[in-house]
Motif scaffolding. Structure first.
Motif, PDB file in Angstrom:
ATOM      1  N   VAL A 173      30.829  39.420  51.478  1.00  0.00           N
ATOM      2  CA  VAL A 173      32.037  40.371  52.223  1.00  0.00           C
ATOM      3  C   VAL A 173      32.967  40.637  52.310  1.00  0.00           C
ATOM      4  CG1 VAL A 173      29.935  39.473  54.233  1.00  0.00           C
ATOM      5  CG2 VAL A 173      32.305  38.413  53.945  1.00  0.00           C
ATOM      6  N   HIS A 174      33.642  39.482  51.464  1.00  0.00           N
ATOM      7  CA  HIS A 174      35.749  39.751  51.571  1.00  0.00           C
ATOM      8  C   HIS A 174      35.923  40.867  50.518  1.00  0.00           C
ATOM      9  CE1 HIS A 174      35.436  36.268  54.670  1.00  0.00           C
ATOM     10  NE2 HIS A 174      34.883  35.653  53.396  1.00  0.00           N
ATOM     11  N   LYS A 175      35.375  40.808  49.567  1.00  0.00           N
ATOM     12  CA  LYS A 175      35.937  41.861  48.641  1.00  0.00           C
ATOM     13  C   LYS A 175      35.610  42.940  49.720  1.00  0.00           C
ATOM     14  CE  LYS A 175      36.359  43.496  43.454  1.00  0.00           C
ATOM     15  NZ  LYS A 175      36.340  44.962  43.893  1.00  0.00           N
ATOM     16  N   PRO A 176      34.278  43.494  49.624  1.00  0.00           N
ATOM     17  CA  PRO A 176      34.234  45.059  50.317  1.00  0.00           C
ATOM     18  C   PRO A 176      35.280  45.583  51.695  1.00  0.00           C
ATOM     19  CG  PRO A 176      32.686  43.808  50.393  1.00  0.00           C
ATOM     20  CD  PRO A 176      33.223  43.091  49.493  1.00  0.00           C
ATOM     21  N   HIS A 177      35.599  44.372  51.912  1.00  0.00           N
ATOM     22  CA  HIS A 177      36.101  44.177  53.507  1.00  0.00           C
ATOM     23  C   HIS A 177      37.755  44.372  53.300  1.00  0.00           C
ATOM     24  CE1 HIS A 177      37.442  42.801  57.331  1.00  0.00           C
ATOM     25  NE2 HIS A 177      36.509  43.292  57.609  1.00  0.00           N
ATOM     26  N   LYS A 178      37.889  44.148  51.710  1.00  0.00           N
ATOM     27  CA  LYS A 178      38.973  44.464  51.559  1.00  0.00           C
ATOM     28  C   LYS A 178      39.618  45.905  50.778  1.00  0.00           C
ATOM     29  CE  LYS A 178      40.993  42.267  48.271  1.00  0.00           C
ATOM     30  NZ  LYS A 178      40.896  41.375  46.784  1.00  0.00           N
ATOM     31  N   ASP A 179      38.254  46.693  49.928  1.00  0.00           N
ATOM     32  CA  ASP A 179      38.114  47.494  49.345  1.00  0.00           C
ATOM     33  C   ASP A 179      38.109  48.775  50.035  1.00  0.00           C
ATOM     34  OD1 ASP A 179      38.384  46.560  46.728  1.00  0.00           O
ATOM     35  OD2 ASP A 179      36.512  46.298  46.379  1.00  0.00           O
ATOM     36  N   LEU A 180      37.358  48.341  50.976  1.00  0.00           N
ATOM     37  CA  LEU A 180      36.501  49.596  52.149  1.00  0.00           C
ATOM     38  C   LEU A 180      37.083  49.805  53.125  1.00  0.00           C
ATOM     39  CD1 LEU A 180      32.712  49.582  51.223  1.00  0.00           C
ATOM     40  CD2 LEU A 180      34.740  51.191  50.304  1.00  0.00           C
ATOM     41  N   LEU A 181      38.612  49.722  53.377  1.00  0.00           N
ATOM     42  CA  LEU A 181      39.042  50.545  54.935  1.00  0.00           C
ATOM     43  C   LEU A 181      38.940  52.213  55.005  1.00  0.00           C
ATOM     44  CD1 LEU A 181      42.836  49.117  53.441  1.00  0.00           C
ATOM     45  CD2 LEU A 181      41.233  47.936  54.733  1.00  0.00           C
ATOM     46  N   PRO A 182      38.510  52.018  56.069  1.00  0.00           N
ATOM     47  CA  PRO A 182      38.718  53.001  57.055  1.00  0.00           C
ATOM     48  C   PRO A 182      38.792  54.338  56.404  1.00  0.00           C
ATOM     49  CG  PRO A 182      38.533  51.813  58.690  1.00  0.00           C
ATOM     50  CD  PRO A 182      39.106  50.705  57.455  1.00  0.00           C
ATOM     51  N   GLY A 183      38.583  55.446  55.860  1.00  0.00           N
ATOM     52  CA  GLY A 183      39.669  56.980  54.806  1.00  0.00           C
ATOM     53  C   GLY A 183      39.251  56.402  53.574  1.00  0.00           C
ATOM     54  N   THR A 184      38.749  55.475  53.057  1.00  0.00           N
ATOM     55  CA  THR A 184      39.069  55.653  51.677  1.00  0.00           C
ATOM     56  C   THR A 184      37.159  56.284  51.837  1.00  0.00           C
ATOM     57  OG1 THR A 184      39.296  53.097  51.713  1.00  0.00           O
ATOM     58  CG2 THR A 184      38.198  53.589  49.732  1.00  0.00           C
ATOM     59  N   ARG A 185      37.713  56.934  50.465  1.00  0.00           N
ATOM     60  CA  ARG A 185      36.682  57.549  49.964  1.00  0.00           C
ATOM     61  C   ARG A 185      36.000  56.452  48.430  1.00  0.00           C
ATOM     62  NH1 ARG A 185      37.687  63.816  49.246  1.00  0.00           N
ATOM     63  NH2 ARG A 185      37.616  63.678  51.032  1.00  0.00           N
ATOM     64  N   ALA A 186      34.178  56.855  48.522  1.00  0.00           N
ATOM     65  CA  ALA A 186      33.725  55.309  47.142  1.00  0.00           C
ATOM     66  C   ALA A 186      32.904  56.746  46.831  1.00  0.00           C
ATOM     67  CB  ALA A 186      34.108  54.734  47.899  1.00  0.00           C
ATOM     68  N   MET A 187      32.012  56.478  45.493  1.00  0.00           N
ATOM     69  CA  MET A 187      30.922  56.237  45.698  1.00  0.00           C
ATOM     70  C   MET A 187      29.911  55.065  45.186  1.00  0.00           C
ATOM     71  SD  MET A 187      30.434  58.685  41.983  1.00  0.00           S
ATOM     72  CE  MET A 187      31.173  57.130  41.137  1.00  0.00           C
ATOM     73  N   PHE A 188      28.373  55.373  46.340  1.00  0.00           N
ATOM     74  CA  PHE A 188      27.939  54.081  46.497  1.00  0.00           C
ATOM     75  C   PHE A 188      26.706  54.153  45.662  1.00  0.00           C
ATOM     76  CE2 PHE A 188      31.095  54.806  50.004  1.00  0.00           C
ATOM     77  CZ  PHE A 188      31.822  53.223  50.179  1.00  0.00           C
ATOM     78  N   ALA A 189      26.493  53.516  45.315  1.00  0.00           N
ATOM     79  CA  ALA A 189      24.905  53.474  45.133  1.00  0.00           C
ATOM     80  C   ALA A 189      23.918  52.197  45.267  1.00  0.00           C
ATOM     81  CB  ALA A 189      24.653  52.916  43.496  1.00  0.00           C
ATOM     82  N   GLY A 190      22.796  52.402  46.062  1.00  0.00           N
ATOM     83  CA  GLY A 190      21.616  51.007  46.602  1.00  0.00           C
ATOM     84  C   GLY A 190      20.610  52.158  46.869  1.00  0.00           C
ATOM     85  N   LYS A 191      19.370  50.781  47.387  1.00  0.00           N
ATOM     86  CA  LYS A 191      18.593  51.344  47.562  1.00  0.00           C
ATOM     87  C   LYS A 191      18.196  51.543  49.443  1.00  0.00           C
ATOM     88  CE  LYS A 191      13.222  49.505  47.048  1.00  0.00           C
ATOM     89  NZ  LYS A 191      12.525  48.283  46.456  1.00  0.00           N
ATOM     90  N   VAL A 192      17.625  52.675  49.512  1.00  0.00           N
ATOM     91  CA  VAL A 192      17.687  53.265  50.946  1.00  0.00           C
ATOM     92  C   VAL A 192      16.596  52.435  51.175  1.00  0.00           C
ATOM     93  CG1 VAL A 192      17.959  55.380  52.409  1.00  0.00           C
ATOM     94  CG2 VAL A 192      18.570  55.664  50.400  1.00  0.00           C
ATOM     95  N   GLY A 193      17.394  51.630  52.421  1.00  0.00           N
ATOM     96  CA  GLY A 193      16.155  50.517  53.359  1.00  0.00           C
ATOM     97  C   GLY A 193      16.332  51.304  54.701  1.00  0.00           C
ATOM     98  N   MET A 194      15.275  49.705  56.262  1.00  0.00           N
ATOM     99  CA  MET A 194      15.059  50.803  57.141  1.00  0.00           C
ATOM    100  C   MET A 194      15.699  49.959  57.830  1.00  0.00           C
ATOM    101  SD  MET A 194      14.599  53.430  58.907  1.00  0.00           S
ATOM    102  CE  MET A 194      13.619  54.841  59.109  1.00  0.00           C
TER     103      MET A 194
END
Length: 731
Positions: free
Chosen positions: A105-126
């Motif tokens: 959790v720590h690296k994404p918490h540091k990278d993904l601050l509110p306002g950050t724009r990024a590309m995200f890739a993963g499997k869509v789950g429910m």
């Protein structure tokens, strides 16, 4: 498209063994050329956020989205021992949750601050009825120091989103493509300069750079137009060369003798041929009369009378002193054809000398399961010429089968045969025999021009008089179980009225198909295994159809048993036949009026259309019931609704094609190799294909060896690897 050393180089040397292995295993990409032709699926714009609303249709699929972080928070559970990071991303119109667990959790918490724009890739789950991406990979598109390299790469361009896989996200493929793009400067342009200039197409190097790294949407459009032309033109040149080569081959002209076997047959027909049958027969007879081999594809709706047209062509060849062979994909179908052809011919099929109209000719059957004496007699009749017509399975192809004078090969349901099998049978003629290929799977015009571009096409779209319409209904077994109960009542009613019924299941259920059952269960998650013939027949006999004579038919039965079952069903002794798709083609029992397809959602659109064609073949109306447990809103149910809505096979084949990947049309399904179509869409690009065919025909007529077009020759070599060349040559 040219296979030069720079583009032929193995990706291991360029990208390293680990990345190259993933590209090869997951995406089938082995060389720099393969990667250059792995085009972006779509493009995201830096100033635009991708709609998240579309993700609802992509459950369990790997996706790439471009979005902005709205908020991020760490939650604890298990008394503070466990940590979960929840990130909400937005595109202005929808929101999506991302979750990360544990030490991750720590690296994404540091990278993904509110306002950050990024590309995200993963499997869509429910989770909790909400869509989410669990542990997605991401690539910030921000501007702080650590993101500047990533941002610079995308600074003034559209962001290419590549077809990706779990082990290699789209932006990693972008970096791989960057490593090979400089090599496209070496590519040799396959299109003749006059064609390129006449159609205002950009040079190939420019097209490849623009498709991968466009500065504007117009770049993408220019590149697509150019690359579509490459694919269409190179393929059509290959087919045009094939047609040209065929036109140079010698063949014996086969003309029916006046007052001969064909005339005798026509005179005793109890009905009039349809206009369509007469028109198509004329096209075939004109081809047979030429001194080079006919190569014709006969497409006809289920029940349009293709067998009658083929039989008249075979009789014309026998009239001229030759022999005709009909190749069927299954023993059931070969026996069925043999039975119906001998019945149609009557005394004309009862031996006599080859070509003699008074005594007719012999019509023999040759299948792998025949007893030795019958087989020996059939082989003798063929080699002496006593038998003018032979109908058989791939047993016809064996070395020991020799013909006196093979003049015509008819291949029924050609998509069931490998190229080598067709070619082996054709090679048994002293000179190349004429070839008539038949299919009851309607093929849209552009697909015919692409897949069967070396064959002339005839279409039978008129049903013979006396054929009845078929009503088709979807039976939602889970939502409305009383509908299924009513379906069995309808079967009983039809049987009570003296008619017969088919019940079709996806599986046999004899233990040998356990791996298939297990695989289906794994793929479907909670879904039950597909219904099986043996279990269904037993349940029907004990339950809703108790007292009705029910029998089973499937591909693993002993051939003699299969034939006996079909004979009893044709004679009306068996009232309900529970079968696999072995009855899909050619089985003709006019008294059958109703078909119930169990787990109909597990069959393709064209296959359902084929199956449905087994009923309504007599004067009584036909009824086809498609039973499914799928939810009303599911794509599978939409497919079934499409089948229920129309009896037009050409319309259904378009729907089928739009729902499948284009590659299936020209790739594994036809040649066993990866599709060469990456940009061309055979339905949408009808105009390009038709124009490319005309240009290709002109180009080959002017220069059959392409001596003046070295770039085009090189492109052909790259397209036609050995397997594919053989496919086109023999198709």
């Amino acid at each position: 498209m040219e296979a030069v050393p720079a583009l032929d180089e193995d990706l291991k040397k360029i990208l390293g063994p680990a990345t190259a292995k993933v590209l090869a295993d997951q995406l089938g990409l082995h060389t720099a050329l393969d990667l250059v032709h792995h085009y972006p699926r779509r493009y995201a714009e830096r100033g635009e956020l991708t709609p998240l609303a579309e993700l609802a249709d992509q459950l369990d699929e790997h996706v790439t989205v471009v979005a902005q972080v709205a908020d991020a928070r760490i939650l604890t559970f298990n008394g503070g021992r466990g940590k979960r990071l929840e990130v909400t991303i937005t595109d202005g119109s929808g929101r999506l949750q991302l979750v990360f667990f544990g030490a991750g959790v720590h690296k994404p918490h540091k990278d993904l601050l509110p306002g950050t724009r990024a590309m995200f890739a993963g499997k869509v789950g429910m989770f909790n009825r909400k869509l989410q991406l669990s542990h997605p990979a991401y690539e910030p598109l921000g501007t702080d120091a650590s993101d500047q390299d990533a941002a610079a790469a995308f600074a003034n361009q559209l962001i290419p989103i590549y077809p990706a896989c779990a082990k290699l996200e789209s932006w990693k493929i972008t970096k791989c493509v960057d490593a090979v793009l400089p090599r496209v400067q070496d590519v040799v342009d396959p299109l003749p300069a006059a064609l390129r200039e006449g159609r205002s197409l950009v040079p190939l190097t420019e097209a490849l750079l623009k498709i991968h790294r466009p500065s504007a949407k117009t770049d993408v459009e220019d590149a697509r137009q150019r690359l579509k032309w490459d694919e269409a033109f190179v393929l059509q040149v290959a087919l045009a060369r094939r047609r040209h080569a065929d036109s140079q081959l010698p063949a014996v002209p086969r003309r029916p003798a006046p007052g001969g076997l064909l005339d005798s047959f026509d005179a005793k027909l109890p009905f009039t041929l349809t206009e369509g049958q007469l028109k198509v027969s004329k096209e075939i007879f004109d081809d047979l009369a030429t001194s080079h081999p006919m190569h014709r594809l006969l497409q006809g709706e289920v029940g349009s009378g293709k067998t009658m047209v083929a039989l008249r062509a075979m009789l014309a060849v026998v009239d001229s002193g030759g022999q005709a062979a009909m190749l069927a994909p299954t023993e059931v179908l070969a026996q069925q054809h043999h039975r119906s052809i001998t019945e149609m011919m009557g005394e004309l099929a009862e031996a006599g000398l080859l070509g003699g109209s008074d005594q007719g000719t012999k019509v023999v059957l040759l299948t792998g399961s025949m007893g030795m004496p019958a087989r020996r007699q059939a082989l003798l009749d063929l080699v002496t010429g006593e038998a003018g017509i032979v109908i058989g399975t791939h047993a016809l192809i064996e070395d020991k089968v020799q013909f006196h004078d093979l003049g015509l090969v008819v291949v029924d349901e050609q998509h069931r045969f490998g190229v080598e099998q067709r070619d082996a049978l054709r090679s048994k003629g002293k000179q190349p025999p004429h070839l008539l290929v038949m299919t009851a799977t309607p093929i849209p015009r552009t697909v015919a021009m692409t897949v069967f571009g070396d064959l002339e096409t005839s279409v039978l779209d008129q049903l013979p008089a006396g054929r009845s319409p078929i009503a088709t209904h979807v039976v939602p077994a889970k939502d409305k179980p009383h509908f299924l109960a009513r379906a069995w009542e309808r079967v009983r009613e039809e049987v009570g009225n003296g008619h017969q019924a088919y019940v079709v299941c996806p599986r046999i259920g004899d233990g040998e198909d356990e791996p298939k059952k297990k695989k289906a269960a794994e793929e479907d998650g909670d879904r039950r295994p597909p219904l099986a013939v043996l279990e269904t027949a037993e349940q029907l006999s004990r339950g809703p159809l108790a007292g009705v004579p029910v029998e089973v038919l499937h591909g693993r039965m002993d051939p003699a048993d299969k034939d006996a079952v079909m004979r009893r069903f044709a004679a009306g002794e068996t009232k309900v036949l529970v079968a696999t798709t072995v009855i899909e083609v050619g089985v003709n029992v006019p008294n059958s009026t109703v078909m119930v397809v169990m787990d109909a959602d597990r069959f393709g659109v064209s296959q359902l259309h084929q199956l449905r064609g087994r009923v309504g073949r007599g004067s009584a109306p036909g009824l086809c019931l498609l039973v499914s447990e799928m939810h009303e809103a599911s794509p599978a149910r939409a497919r079934l609704a499409a089948v229920a809505a129309t009896l037009d096979g050409f319309e259904l084949s378009r729907i089928d094609l739009e729902q499948r990947r284009e590659g299936d049309v020209l790739g594994q399904a036809q040649s066993g190799v990866r599709s060469s179509l990456r940009m061309l869409a055979v339905i949408e690009d009808e105009e390009v294909i038709a124009e490319a065919r005309e240009e290709a025909t002109r180009t080959v007529a002017a220069d059959p060896e392409l001596a003046g077009l070295p770039g085009l020759r090189t492109a052909l070599d790259a397209l036609l690897d050995t397997e594919r060349e053989q496919y086109l040559e023999k198709g």
